[in-house]
Design a protein around this motif. Structure first.
Motif, PDB file in Angstrom:
ATOM      1  N   LEU A  14      -1.461   1.257  -9.191  1.00 14.33           N
ATOM      2  CA  LEU A  14      -2.546   1.445  -8.231  1.00 14.33           C
ATOM      3  C   LEU A  14      -3.227   0.098  -7.999  1.00 14.33           C
ATOM      4  O   LEU A  14      -4.243  -0.205  -8.617  1.00 14.33           O
ATOM      5  N   ASP A  38      -5.492  -2.786  -6.170  1.00 20.99           N
ATOM      6  CA  ASP A  38      -6.733  -2.667  -5.392  1.00 20.99           C
ATOM      7  C   ASP A  38      -6.414  -2.593  -3.904  1.00 20.99           C
ATOM      8  O   ASP A  38      -6.959  -1.779  -3.168  1.00 20.99           O
ATOM      9  N   LEU A  60      -7.952   7.012 -14.277  1.00 20.41           N
ATOM     10  CA  LEU A  60      -8.936   7.072 -13.188  1.00 20.41           C
ATOM     11  C   LEU A  60      -9.950   8.185 -13.471  1.00 20.41           C
ATOM     12  O   LEU A  60     -11.147   8.043 -13.184  1.00 20.41           O
ATOM     13  N   PHE A  73     -11.338   7.664  -5.845  1.00 25.91           N
ATOM     14  CA  PHE A  73     -10.732   6.476  -5.228  1.00 25.91           C
ATOM     15  C   PHE A  73     -11.752   5.668  -4.436  1.00 25.91           C
ATOM     16  O   PHE A  73     -11.493   4.510  -4.090  1.00 25.91           O
ATOM     17  N   LEU A  99       0.098   5.508  -3.683  1.00 30.57           N
ATOM     18  CA  LEU A  99      -0.849   4.671  -4.437  1.00 30.57           C
ATOM     19  C   LEU A  99      -0.568   3.198  -4.196  1.00 30.57           C
ATOM     20  O   LEU A  99      -1.477   2.392  -3.999  1.00 30.57           O
ATOM     21  N   ARG A 124      -6.031   1.284  -4.058  1.00 32.60           N
ATOM     22  CA  ARG A 124      -7.254   2.060  -4.261  1.00 32.60           C
ATOM     23  C   ARG A 124      -8.196   1.912  -3.065  1.00 32.60           C
ATOM     24  O   ARG A 124      -8.812   2.879  -2.619  1.00 32.60           O
ATOM     25  N   ASP A 125      -8.281   0.723  -2.527  1.00 31.14           N
ATOM     26  CA  ASP A 125      -9.134   0.505  -1.350  1.00 31.14           C
ATOM     27  C   ASP A 125      -8.703   1.374  -0.176  1.00 31.14           C
ATOM     28  O   ASP A 125      -9.534   1.971   0.516  1.00 31.14           O
ATOM     29  N   GLY A 184      -9.421   4.984  -0.813  1.00 26.64           N
ATOM     30  CA  GLY A 184     -10.872   5.133  -0.761  1.00 26.64           C
ATOM     31  C   GLY A 184     -11.406   5.119   0.667  1.00 26.64           C
ATOM     32  O   GLY A 184     -12.316   5.876   1.015  1.00 26.64           O
TER      33      GLY A 184
END
Lengths: 486, 486
Positions: free
Chosen positions: A69, A71, B148, B287, B372, B377-378, B381
């Motif tokens: 995962l 960023d 997470l 996330f 993923l 993650r950005d 999210g």
């Protein structure tokens, strides 16, 4: 409002939905990437499975997939290229004739292609308004499959209820067996339900009894690999009087043997026990006119498990639980107002929540329906005949090989054999060595007090010379770890 | 031996396996057929779902798919063209902004493309030798997802056992909840386990208790849509002294509300009860840096359900059950000699049978891992933030519309609303009329004693004008069937 429609890789992906009229155009290049990665991975592997054993495979996968995962995303193309290639390079591919350990079939391209559409549209079979056409397709398809299992129970009506054979689509034989035990538990007049099965029954029978809070199943010894009717009768004779479910197997995991279904059916009836038949493996013999008689007696069962991801060439999952009458499924009826409010049901919206214990549910019916239509009963029957024929050819080759012992002529398409003079430890070591070297995936099974190598032939494209090469791997394998065993 | 390699359509298909080095070449034209059929079907549908209601859809599907099992097959191309088009034409496509009833997300093209590879290779996650790389990929991916959920429980060792957060991949929140109750049942010091949940809990909690043979859950009234901590404490106070599992919800099905997790965690602890949090919907808020604080208190749970086929944009199935320590999963340990014989496990072959109650198991991890990595993650999210923002925009539009009543500001991305002067029957009828006309798929929910229309915003590509058009459909809808209700 549309997030980051262009720019960063993750941004461009964000707008990349699979559905709608634009989805197919977005998918096309990504699917090309997947196909290339699959071919590259298969070529890099160069055999039925990767060499090096579990640790080496895990290390290569870890290197490929780290960071899991990040960023910031790497974009769809990179992620697909990297991870699909890693999966393919490290796969045990059942399309390779030397990958023949388990009831893991090589799927048909048509079934796999169909399954893509299930993912794109993402209908969820827990309410009609999430899956209008999928609900209808499932109803049509399960009715036909149920009628294949229970051909003599035609549709009919008693009062307002429509009676006909029916089938649920499951994640596999394990869920089907679990549902079968659950239905029997709920129909039991004298609880707790006592399950009685052969020692040859699938482990999922025991696990389901545990899950459902039932007593441990009573197990009938099966020294010959199948349930002995006399032994079953003696066992039932000595049970306390309460509701009983006899479980028979049509196609055991270890040898592919089929329990004597007609006799078991008569004994279960004589003792007032219900009968479930786990035909996860053997059930699709019904597609073959030649092989179907092996399943005589099937219709005496209150429920039948079958898996089309075994003899049926579907990718997992494609399990079924067939029952002779829809009414048998009533214990699964369930209401959740957001999915099947009473006034919606009264207004004609089909209530599908009772067709599974799952809520969100993928339409595995699509790949099944495409396969049934594309091949027809003849086509699937020919595939069944082909792998059964292969098993006999393989058994012939083993019998012609002085250094090998054949366990028994195959009942379906599973063949057990072993080097004539090897210890059990040597047999287990040969299997692990071939795995470690990436040369063959063979199974193992205990029968007649000994450990055997197991080949489950499920690949219609396998040729006799492939089978001979598989045997050559065994006869030429060095013996190791043989000192501590019989 | 290769069956009918050419000639009849079913014969040519028989050799058409998806795997190996040749599979990608066989798949390419079939995938083209599927994409064309999907686009044709979506165009023919021309909206979020087919018009005409259940009977008309069923009739069209029946016409397309009959005969389900012909004697002779029609071939892969014909079967795919016909059935995929029928499925697409009759689908409720969540990629259409007017299809917004349920927690049924429009999947990302990258996830769907990845899932194709899972079908091609057909690894089955019940033994290492059926899924070498998939086993490794699942281990890496679930460890990251578990971390997470449980970021403060780092990996560590006590004696020979490795302690770290862990997660199982499931068919969805329902199976995750079932496993959570099963684990709690097995860990219960004073059985039978008593489950205590809010009236707002998902129906699967009650169904799981029934399945597992547990007492009916004790339900705490939730007139405000969330569990009241004082009410929960009073309920626990009056329970008989035995093992208790409190179930809280982070993202209810009806309103998306999040129970007060920190207070519930403290109360459960004070009463010696275990805590399970069903975050099937809300879990992926983790996330988003902006949204994650809504889940404060999550780590007090012994287990957490989350679904990546909701906020996570995966096709079904992509469920998870996270636990703070692998050791919590030990009740699922299971042995079946053909899959994880003791000597194979000792020789280093990973034992994966205890990672599910299923046996054959599709690698749903692949599409998750690709997503993923592709989005990071950005990226995920931002998708989460986007649909939460949409929900607020939608609530704003409702508040600006004099003829409509907003239930409450959204907690996640679910919005309840209704025509200000409509009866419950009229609300239900409006929803069914829009479904019958093929114009919109809206959900329904009961809250504060009234029936509401429900929109669950999960489509990142939806624009404000789409939301306004959805509202216009409601405000312009004729009122019917309103005579018998409040």
């Amino acid at each position: 409002m549309p997030p980051h429609p262009a720019g960063s890789p993750s941004g461009s992906l964000a707008a990349g939905l699979a559905g709608g009229t634009q989805g197919p155009g977005r998918l096309r290049p990504l699917l090309g990437t997947v196909l290339t990665a699959l071919a590259d991975g298969a070529t890099a592997r160069g055999g039925p499975l990767p060499a090096g054993g579990p640790e080496a495979v895990a290390r290569r996968v870890r290197e490929a997939c780290t960071p899991v995962l990040p960023d910031t995303g790497t974009g769809a193309e990179e992620a697909l290229r990297t991870l699909v290639r890693a999966l393919a390079e490290g796969a045990a591919d059942p399309a390779d004739p030397r990958c023949t350990a388990h009831l893991q079939c090589p799927p048909l391209a048509a079934a796999v292609a169909a399954d893509l559409a299930a993912g794109v549209l993402n209908p969820s079979l827990d309410s009609w308004d999430q899956a209008p056409s999928a609900t209808a397709l499932e109803a049509e398809t399960t009715a036909v499959l149920a009628a294949l299992v229970y051909p003599h129970q035609g549709p009919g009506s008693q009062g307002p209820v429509h009676h006909a054979p029916d089938a649920l689509i499951t994640t596999g034989g394990t869920e089907s067996n679990q549902l079968a035990l659950l239905l029997a538990r709920e129909h039991a007049a004298h609880p707790p339900l006592q399950v009685v099965c052969g020692a040859n029954a699938h482990h999922s029978i025991h696990r389901a009894a545990w899950l459902l809070g039932l007593p441990e199943p009573v197990t009938v010894d099966t020294p010959a690999g199948i349930v002995d009717p006399g032994e079953l009768a003696r066992t039932l004779e000595h049970l306390p009087r309460r509701s009983t479910l006899v479980v028979a197997t049509a196609g055991t995991t270890d040898t592919g043997a089929i329990d004597p279904l007609p006799q078991i059916g008569r004994i279960a009836e004589a003792y007032g026990a219900a009968l479930h038949i786990d035909a996860a493996y053997g059930g699709p013999l019904l597609f073959s006119d030649r092989e179907a008689p092996k399943l005589d007696g099937l219709t005496a069962a209150a429920s039948v498990t079958l898996d089309l991801h075994k003899l049926g060439w579907q990718p997992v999952a494609a399990g079924l639980l067939a029952v002779p009458d829809t009414a048998a499924l009533r214990p699964l009826d369930h209401r959740a107002d957001y999915l099947n409010a009473a006034d919606d049901t009264e207004a004609g919206m089909p209530d599908v929540l009772g067709r599974s214990l799952r809520t969100s549910r993928r339409p595995d019916v699509l790949k099944i329906a495409v396969t049934l239509r594309a091949l027809g009963r003849d086509g699937i029957g020919r595939l069944v005949d082909t792998v059964c024929d292969q098993a006999h050819t393989f058994a012939d080759l083993i019998e012609q090989e002085p250094g090998l012992t054949l366990h028994r002529r195959p009942a379906i398409s599973t063949v057990l054999f072993r080097p004539a003079d090897a210890t059990d430890h040597q047999v287990a070591a040969i299997r692990r060595t071939l795995l470690d070297q990436g040369r063959a995936v063979l199974g193992r099974a205990r029968a007649d007090g000994r450990l055997w190598l197991k080949a489950t032939l499920l690949n219609p494209a396998t040729r006799p010379e492939d089978l001979q090469q598989l045997l050559d791997l065994i006869t030429s394998a060095p013996r190791t770890e043989g000192t501590t065993d019989r």
